[in-house]
Scaffold this motif. Structure first.
Motif, PDB file in Angstrom:
ATOM      1  N   ASP A   1       0.836  -1.207   0.000  1.00  0.00           N
ATOM      2  CA  ASP A   1       0.000   0.000   0.000  1.00  0.00           C
ATOM      3  C   ASP A   1       0.872   1.257   0.000  1.00  0.00           C
ATOM      4  OD1 ASP A   1      -2.608   1.484   0.501  1.00  0.00           O
ATOM      5  OD2 ASP A   1      -1.515   2.022   2.324  1.00  0.00           O
ATOM      6  N   GLU A   2       1.897   1.249   0.822  1.00  0.00           N
ATOM      7  CA  GLU A   2       2.781   2.409   0.920  1.00  0.00           C
ATOM      8  C   GLU A   2       3.621   2.599  -0.342  1.00  0.00           C
ATOM      9  OE1 GLU A   2       4.952   1.444   4.435  1.00  0.00           O
ATOM     10  OE2 GLU A   2       3.389   2.180   5.811  1.00  0.00           O
ATOM     11  N   GLY A   3       3.810   1.503  -1.099  1.00  0.00           N
ATOM     12  CA  GLY A   3       4.653   1.563  -2.285  1.00  0.00           C
ATOM     13  C   GLY A   3       3.937   1.964  -3.557  1.00  0.00           C
ATOM     14  N   TYR A   4       2.672   2.354  -3.447  1.00  0.00           N
ATOM     15  CA  TYR A   4       1.913   2.781  -4.635  1.00  0.00           C
ATOM     16  C   TYR A   4       2.575   3.985  -5.298  1.00  0.00           C
ATOM     17  CZ  TYR A   4      -1.881   4.821  -7.427  1.00  0.00           C
ATOM     18  OH  TYR A   4      -2.634   5.359  -8.446  1.00  0.00           O
ATOM     19  N   GLU A   5       2.683   3.942  -6.608  1.00  0.00           N
ATOM     20  CA  GLU A   5       3.248   5.058  -7.364  1.00  0.00           C
ATOM     21  C   GLU A   5       2.136   5.709  -8.187  1.00  0.00           C
ATOM     22  OE1 GLU A   5       7.104   4.390  -9.300  1.00  0.00           O
ATOM     23  OE2 GLU A   5       7.149   2.425  -8.308  1.00  0.00           O
ATOM     24  N   ASP A   6       1.842   6.965  -7.877  1.00  0.00           N
ATOM     25  CA  ASP A   6       0.671   7.606  -8.473  1.00  0.00           C
ATOM     26  C   ASP A   6       0.881   8.144  -9.888  1.00  0.00           C
ATOM     27  OD1 ASP A   6       2.132   9.938  -8.091  1.00  0.00           O
ATOM     28  OD2 ASP A   6       0.930  10.642  -6.401  1.00  0.00           O
ATOM     29  N   THR A   7       2.055   7.917 -10.458  1.00  0.00           N
ATOM     30  CA  THR A   7       2.282   8.335 -11.851  1.00  0.00           C
ATOM     31  C   THR A   7       2.477   7.134 -12.776  1.00  0.00           C
ATOM     32  OG1 THR A   7       4.671   8.516 -11.486  1.00  0.00           O
ATOM     33  CG2 THR A   7       3.356  10.506 -11.132  1.00  0.00           C
ATOM     34  N   LEU A   8       2.415   5.936 -12.201  1.00  0.00           N
ATOM     35  CA  LEU A   8       2.735   4.724 -12.951  1.00  0.00           C
ATOM     36  C   LEU A   8       1.519   4.179 -13.694  1.00  0.00           C
ATOM     37  CD1 LEU A   8       5.318   2.952 -13.264  1.00  0.00           C
ATOM     38  CD2 LEU A   8       4.402   1.494 -11.451  1.00  0.00           C
ATOM     39  N   TYR A   9       1.733   3.757 -14.944  1.00  0.00           N
ATOM     40  CA  TYR A   9       0.715   3.093 -15.750  1.00  0.00           C
ATOM     41  C   TYR A   9       1.153   1.660 -16.045  1.00  0.00           C
ATOM     42  CZ  TYR A   9      -1.938   7.359 -16.839  1.00  0.00           C
ATOM     43  OH  TYR A   9      -2.716   8.487 -16.751  1.00  0.00           O
ATOM     44  N   SER A  10       0.193   0.782 -16.237  1.00  0.00           N
ATOM     45  CA  SER A  10       0.514  -0.579 -16.651  1.00  0.00           C
ATOM     46  C   SER A  10       1.059  -0.552 -18.075  1.00  0.00           C
ATOM     47  CB  SER A  10      -0.741  -1.458 -16.602  1.00  0.00           C
ATOM     48  OG  SER A  10      -1.711  -0.989 -17.524  1.00  0.00           O
ATOM     49  N   GLN A  11       1.671  -1.634 -18.493  1.00  0.00           N
ATOM     50  CA  GLN A  11       2.269  -1.693 -19.823  1.00  0.00           C
ATOM     51  C   GLN A  11       1.232  -1.455 -20.925  1.00  0.00           C
ATOM     52  OE1 GLN A  11       4.594  -5.210 -20.507  1.00  0.00           O
ATOM     53  NE2 GLN A  11       5.350  -4.541 -22.488  1.00  0.00           N
ATOM     54  N   SER A  12       0.021  -1.905 -20.699  1.00  0.00           N
ATOM     55  CA  SER A  12      -1.043  -1.721 -21.694  1.00  0.00           C
ATOM     56  C   SER A  12      -1.538  -0.282 -21.750  1.00  0.00           C
ATOM     57  CB  SER A  12      -2.220  -2.630 -21.366  1.00  0.00           C
ATOM     58  OG  SER A  12      -2.882  -2.167 -20.185  1.00  0.00           O
ATOM     59  N   GLY A  13      -1.331   0.448 -20.661  1.00  0.00           N
ATOM     60  CA  GLY A  13      -1.846   1.809 -20.561  1.00  0.00           C
ATOM     61  C   GLY A  13      -3.277   1.890 -20.086  1.00  0.00           C
ATOM     62  N   LEU A  14      -3.898   0.741 -19.824  1.00  0.00           N
ATOM     63  CA  LEU A  14      -5.299   0.716 -19.417  1.00  0.00           C
ATOM     64  C   LEU A  14      -5.494   1.096 -17.951  1.00  0.00           C
ATOM     65  CD1 LEU A  14      -6.522  -2.592 -21.140  1.00  0.00           C
ATOM     66  CD2 LEU A  14      -6.928  -0.229 -21.896  1.00  0.00           C
ATOM     67  N   VAL A  15      -4.450   0.912 -17.152  1.00  0.00           N
ATOM     68  CA  VAL A  15      -4.571   1.093 -15.707  1.00  0.00           C
ATOM     69  C   VAL A  15      -3.453   1.994 -15.176  1.00  0.00           C
ATOM     70  CG1 VAL A  15      -4.260  -0.131 -13.513  1.00  0.00           C
ATOM     71  CG2 VAL A  15      -5.818  -1.038 -15.229  1.00  0.00           C
ATOM     72  N   GLY A  16      -3.832   2.892 -14.257  1.00  0.00           N
ATOM     73  CA  GLY A  16      -2.855   3.742 -13.602  1.00  0.00           C
ATOM     74  C   GLY A  16      -3.414   5.100 -13.233  1.00  0.00           C
ATOM     75  N   THR A  17      -2.965   5.654 -12.149  1.00  0.00           N
ATOM     76  CA  THR A  17      -3.260   6.995 -11.624  1.00  0.00           C
ATOM     77  C   THR A  17      -4.671   7.187 -11.055  1.00  0.00           C
ATOM     78  OG1 THR A  17      -4.049   8.134 -13.655  1.00  0.00           O
ATOM     79  CG2 THR A  17      -1.657   7.930 -13.376  1.00  0.00           C
ATOM     80  N   ASP A  18      -5.544   6.205 -11.189  1.00  0.00           N
ATOM     81  CA  ASP A  18      -6.903   6.366 -10.658  1.00  0.00           C
ATOM     82  C   ASP A  18      -6.903   6.412  -9.126  1.00  0.00           C
ATOM     83  OD1 ASP A  18      -8.153   6.563 -13.091  1.00  0.00           O
ATOM     84  OD2 ASP A  18      -8.688   4.443 -13.207  1.00  0.00           O
ATOM     85  N   GLY A  19      -5.953   5.722  -8.507  1.00  0.00           N
ATOM     86  CA  GLY A  19      -5.842   5.770  -7.048  1.00  0.00           C
ATOM     87  C   GLY A  19      -5.602   7.188  -6.561  1.00  0.00           C
ATOM     88  N   LYS A  20      -4.783   7.904  -7.286  1.00  0.00           N
ATOM     89  CA  LYS A  20      -4.503   9.301  -6.936  1.00  0.00           C
ATOM     90  C   LYS A  20      -5.753  10.163  -7.119  1.00  0.00           C
ATOM     91  CE  LYS A  20      -1.317  13.143  -7.752  1.00  0.00           C
ATOM     92  NZ  LYS A  20      -2.379  14.161  -7.628  1.00  0.00           N
ATOM     93  N   LYS A  21      -6.522   9.882  -8.151  1.00  0.00           N
ATOM     94  CA  LYS A  21      -7.745  10.662  -8.385  1.00  0.00           C
ATOM     95  C   LYS A  21      -8.725  10.496  -7.214  1.00  0.00           C
ATOM     96  CE  LYS A  21      -7.381  10.059 -13.391  1.00  0.00           C
ATOM     97  NZ  LYS A  21      -7.886   9.280 -14.547  1.00  0.00           N
TER      98      LYS A  21
END
Length: 289
Positions: free
Chosen positions: A53-73
């Motif tokens: 949980d602490e290691g979440y990176e809020d600028t990172l996207y998956s290789q496909s580009g389908l997932v990422g940054t929504d946690g920050k939103k």
């Protein structure tokens, strides 16, 4: 390993020990280790969840580009007070989506019980500990409760989406988390079992339909649903609302429904959301199929 929640409840009644201790004793027999070593291992599992949980990176996207940054939103919306669900449930939502995104981005997570459902239990556990001040030892006990429920589900039905649809993954994780919350909040073995049953009942029939066969869409966001469902189910059981269908029979129903599901909605990436025009377009773009 226990084959029913009824067996665990019977252990609690006859031996006059907590639900988690019945699960731990069985675990020690199965693994051939001491209770101290077993508890240390389980606590290490919880610490790994916290680290993820602490290691979440809020600028990172998956290789496909389908997932990422929504946690920050979700985090930003919660901080601004924009979430109708409020801060507590907002934190659960935020952590669930962050963990799912971390999994899709190939970061270290704890499969609980699967990688696709890795966000449910950590989101619920870390947030309730933060809010209620439970010790790590109490959280480890709760993790044993969750593990006991998961073991029964695995024995009576299945945990993999390929075998029984997403009800087997998110449904199981939600059921495990609900029972654990009920334990932490002082529920007895019957309340724990009914919290687990109510959570599973709410998700019966849930398809496993990952777009392009990736554990990303809709998997990540379903972790949010599973986590929040766990909280509401625990609340119902703690309030005295019991499942009219016995918990073990609920798990049996999940097995029957999973077996009846068409193959195209059991993790094949062909039906459901994966089979929509956009889902097919994304699959062709990402896989060339």
């Amino acid at each position: 390993m226990y084959k029913s929640l009824a067996e665990i409840i019977d252990c609690v009644t006859k031996k006059n020990i907590p639900f988690w201790k019945c699960v731990q004793k069985e675990d020690c027999i199965e693994l051939g280790i001491s209770e101290e070593e077993a508890f240390s291992r389980m606590q290490g599992m919880y610490e790994a969840m916290r680290s993820a949980d602490e290691g979440y990176e809020d600028t990172l996207y998956s290789q496909s580009g389908l997932v990422g940054t929504d946690g920050k939103k979700v985090h930003d919306a919660r901080i601004k007070g924009q979430l109708l669900c409020g801060d507590f449930i907002g934190k659960v939502m935020e952590r669930a989506i962050k963990m799912g995104e971390s999994n899709a981005c190939m970061k270290r997570i704890v499969a609980a019980p699967t990688a696709g459902s890795c966000g449910v239990i950590p989101a619920v556990f870390l947030t309730i500990q933060e809010e209620k001040g439970y010790t790590d030892e109490q959280m480890t006990e709760a993790l044993y409760v969750a593990a006991g429920i998961g073991g029964v589900i695995a024995n009576r039905a299945f945990l993999a989406g390929a075998a029984g649809g997403c009800q087997a993954e998110i449904g199981s994780a939600s059921s495990m988390a609900a029972g654990a919350v009920a334990y932490l909040m002082g529920g007895d073995a019957k309340v724990i079992a009914n919290a687990a049953a109510l959570a599973m009942k709410n998700l019966l029939g849930l398809a496993c339909d990952p777009v392009a066969g990736l554990v990303e869409v809709p998997c990540v966001k379903r972790n949010v649903m599973g986590a929040v469902n766990a909280m509401t189910s625990a609340d119902l059981a703690l309030a005295g609302v019991m499942s009219r269908i016995p918990p073990d029979e609920v798990f049996d129903a999940m097995r029957a429904i999973g077996r009846a599901m068409p193959e195209n909605i059991r993790e094949t990436g062909l039906g459901g959301l994966a089979g929509t025009p956009t889902g097919v377009e994304l699959r062709e773009k990402l896989t060339g199929m």
